[in-house]
Design a protein around this motif. Sequence first.
Motif, mmCIF file in Angstrom:
data_model
loop_
_atom_site.group_PDB
_atom_site.id
_atom_site.type_symbol
_atom_site.label_atom_id
_atom_site.label_comp_id
_atom_site.label_asym_id
_atom_site.label_seq_id
_atom_site.Cartn_x
_atom_site.Cartn_y
_atom_site.Cartn_z
ATOM 1 N N GLY A 117 8.204 7.235 -1.929
ATOM 2 C CA GLY A 117 7.365 7.496 -0.754
ATOM 3 C C GLY A 117 7.910 8.554 0.179
ATOM 4 N N GLY A 118 9.195 8.766 0.163
ATOM 5 C CA GLY A 118 9.789 9.818 0.977
ATOM 6 C C GLY A 118 9.819 9.495 2.459
ATOM 7 N N VAL A 119 9.645 10.526 3.265
ATOM 8 C CA VAL A 119 9.781 10.415 4.714
ATOM 9 C C VAL A 119 8.733 9.470 5.301
ATOM 10 C CG1 VAL A 119 9.766 11.717 6.873
ATOM 11 C CG2 VAL A 119 10.754 12.739 4.824
ATOM 12 N N VAL A 160 9.879 5.949 5.067
ATOM 13 C CA VAL A 160 10.985 5.716 6.008
ATOM 14 C C VAL A 160 10.438 5.481 7.416
ATOM 15 C CG1 VAL A 160 13.021 6.739 7.075
ATOM 16 C CG2 VAL A 160 12.641 7.015 4.624
ATOM 17 N N ILE A 161 9.478 6.295 7.829
ATOM 18 C CA ILE A 161 8.870 6.112 9.148
ATOM 19 C C ILE A 161 8.185 4.756 9.243
ATOM 20 C CG2 ILE A 161 7.105 6.993 10.728
ATOM 21 C CD1 ILE A 161 7.691 9.793 9.663
ATOM 22 N N LEU A 162 7.471 4.379 8.197
ATOM 23 C CA LEU A 162 6.778 3.091 8.200
ATOM 24 C C LEU A 162 7.768 1.928 8.250
ATOM 25 C CD1 LEU A 162 3.952 3.839 5.613
ATOM 26 C CD2 LEU A 162 3.672 3.469 8.072
ATOM 27 N N ILE A 163 8.894 2.067 7.588
ATOM 28 C CA ILE A 163 9.908 1.008 7.642
ATOM 29 C C ILE A 163 10.464 0.874 9.058
ATOM 30 C CG2 ILE A 163 12.219 0.380 6.854
ATOM 31 C CD1 ILE A 163 11.503 1.569 4.140
ATOM 32 N N GLY A 219 1.494 10.327 -10.927
ATOM 33 C CA GLY A 219 1.442 10.892 -9.574
ATOM 34 C C GLY A 219 0.501 10.137 -8.663
ATOM 35 N N ILE A 220 -0.607 9.645 -9.209
ATOM 36 C CA ILE A 220 -1.587 8.931 -8.384
ATOM 37 C C ILE A 220 -1.022 7.600 -7.895
ATOM 38 C CG2 ILE A 220 -3.820 7.763 -8.439
ATOM 39 C CD1 ILE A 220 -4.838 9.982 -10.250
ATOM 40 N N TRP A 221 -0.433 6.814 -8.803
ATOM 41 C CA TRP A 221 0.031 5.506 -8.353
ATOM 42 C C TRP A 221 1.223 5.622 -7.409
ATOM 43 C CZ3 TRP A 221 4.732 3.198 -8.681
ATOM 44 C CH2 TRP A 221 5.644 3.648 -9.638
ATOM 45 N N GLN A 222 2.033 6.643 -7.599
ATOM 46 C CA GLN A 222 3.115 6.855 -6.634
ATOM 47 C C GLN A 222 2.565 7.267 -5.281
ATOM 48 O OE1 GLN A 222 6.237 9.395 -8.050
ATOM 49 N NE2 GLN A 222 6.460 8.315 -9.997
ATOM 50 N N ALA A 223 1.502 8.061 -5.281
ATOM 51 C CA ALA A 223 0.901 8.477 -4.012
ATOM 52 C C ALA A 223 0.274 7.302 -3.278
ATOM 53 C CB ALA A 223 -0.154 9.564 -4.273
ATOM 54 N N LEU A 224 -0.276 6.348 -4.001
ATOM 55 C CA LEU A 224 -0.915 5.196 -3.382
ATOM 56 C C LEU A 224 0.082 4.225 -2.760
ATOM 57 C CD1 LEU A 224 -3.701 4.427 -6.005
ATOM 58 C CD2 LEU A 224 -4.003 5.398 -3.727
ATOM 59 N N LEU A 225 1.356 4.361 -3.087
ATOM 60 C CA LEU A 225 2.365 3.469 -2.519
ATOM 61 C C LEU A 225 2.405 3.549 -0.996
ATOM 62 C CD1 LEU A 225 5.409 3.791 -4.947
ATOM 63 C CD2 LEU A 225 3.878 1.854 -4.662
ATOM 64 N N THR A 226 2.277 4.739 -0.445
ATOM 65 C CA THR A 226 2.365 4.881 1.006
ATOM 66 C C THR A 226 1.199 4.178 1.709
ATOM 67 O OG1 THR A 226 1.218 7.017 0.854
ATOM 68 C CG2 THR A 226 3.624 7.053 0.850
ATOM 69 N N THR A 227 0.018 4.215 1.104
ATOM 70 C CA THR A 227 -1.108 3.481 1.684
ATOM 71 C C THR A 227 -0.836 1.987 1.678
ATOM 72 O OG1 THR A 227 -2.713 5.174 1.050
ATOM 73 C CG2 THR A 227 -3.555 2.972 1.445
ATOM 74 N N ALA A 228 -0.293 1.484 0.574
ATOM 75 C CA ALA A 228 0.037 0.060 0.499
ATOM 76 C C ALA A 228 1.070 -0.325 1.550
ATOM 77 C CB ALA A 228 0.547 -0.277 -0.903
ATOM 78 N N VAL A 229 2.101 0.498 1.718
ATOM 79 C CA VAL A 229 3.132 0.203 2.716
ATOM 80 C C VAL A 229 2.544 0.254 4.122
ATOM 81 C CG1 VAL A 229 5.325 0.978 3.680
ATOM 82 C CG2 VAL A 229 4.970 1.049 1.217
ATOM 83 N N GLY A 230 1.665 1.222 4.392
ATOM 84 C CA GLY A 230 1.040 1.305 5.709
ATOM 85 C C GLY A 230 0.223 0.070 6.033
ATOM 86 N N LEU A 231 -0.517 -0.440 5.061
ATOM 87 C CA LEU A 231 -1.302 -1.648 5.293
ATOM 88 C C LEU A 231 -0.399 -2.866 5.484
ATOM 89 C CD1 LEU A 231 -4.161 -1.126 2.681
ATOM 90 C CD2 LEU A 231 -4.296 -0.852 5.169
ATOM 91 N N ILE A 232 0.684 -2.943 4.717
ATOM 92 C CA ILE A 232 1.623 -4.053 4.855
ATOM 93 C C ILE A 232 2.248 -4.072 6.246
ATOM 94 C CG2 ILE A 232 3.838 -4.948 4.035
ATOM 95 C CD1 ILE A 232 3.032 -4.000 1.240
ATOM 96 N N VAL A 233 2.537 -2.902 6.794
ATOM 97 C CA VAL A 233 3.118 -2.828 8.143
ATOM 98 C C VAL A 233 2.071 -3.149 9.205
ATOM 99 C CG1 VAL A 233 4.193 -1.273 9.814
ATOM 100 C CG2 VAL A 233 4.876 -1.179 7.418
ATOM 101 N N ALA A 234 0.835 -2.705 9.003
ATOM 102 C CA ALA A 234 -0.196 -2.863 10.032
ATOM 103 C C ALA A 234 -0.699 -4.294 10.155
ATOM 104 C CB ALA A 234 -1.361 -1.918 9.733
#
Length: 264
Positions: free
Chosen positions: A58-60, A63-66, A204-219
């Motif tokens: 997920g990269g930066v 990290v911000i979401l964490i 590439g698609i499933w790796q890109a979708l990881l950030t959306t999943a993390v954002g929802l988990i945080v929200a």
Amino acid sequence: MPDAAQTAADATSAANGGADAAVAGADQAAGTIKGAADALAAGGSDPWYSLASLVDKGGVIVVILIVLSIISAAVILLKLWQFWRSDLKRHNFVDPAVDKVEAGDPEGALAILSKYKTPLSRAMAAGVRAKARGDLRDEDVAAEISRVGAVELGALQRHFRWLEVIGNISPLLGLLGTVIGMIEAFQQLEESGSKVDPALLSGGIWQALLTTAVGLIVALPAITALNLFEGRVDQVRLSMRDASARILAALHARPMSRPAKAAD
């Protein structure tokens, strides 16, 4: 003699063929072993939901979401401790305090209210002290109760903005990370030219979708906690309005002498 020479040649050819077959078998066995080792290594790698894997893929954005999730968890724990310490569910002092005021005993009412450290008891005590001064109108007493009540409610609502902001921006950050990841995936697909590998695109698609999943988990926890906290504050607000109306009616109906505590 020619027959013997031919026989020797055939034997040599057979031996060479056996050697080639042995080499081919060895190569195949080595390939099988390597494939098994690769599969074992892949099976032992971190799953996609592990922290190291999320940060790596997920990269930066991750990290911000964490960091936002840590802030959200800290605020939630802080508010739980504050609400527990404030003992918001306690209302058993309201009736005795109102009875003391109706009996013209402000000192008794203040003695009861001073035993509790809730927003409701502080607002009621402020009204009794204001009335005990003797130089304030009922409108001024009501204004003092409203002022103290607003301060107490503001303390309960402190840091709510953090939960609101985190709940709103976390999905957007996750979506931003997904869009960036999709752009990178399609760039790699374009660079591959005519040799299109479906695995490259799907990876590439499933790796890109990881950030959306993390954002929802945080929200989700932030929004849920915010709504529960706001509902509890609304209950305190209603209780404060009811108790304020009762104490004002009692103060208006019974004139009181100036208590000793109010003289300090």
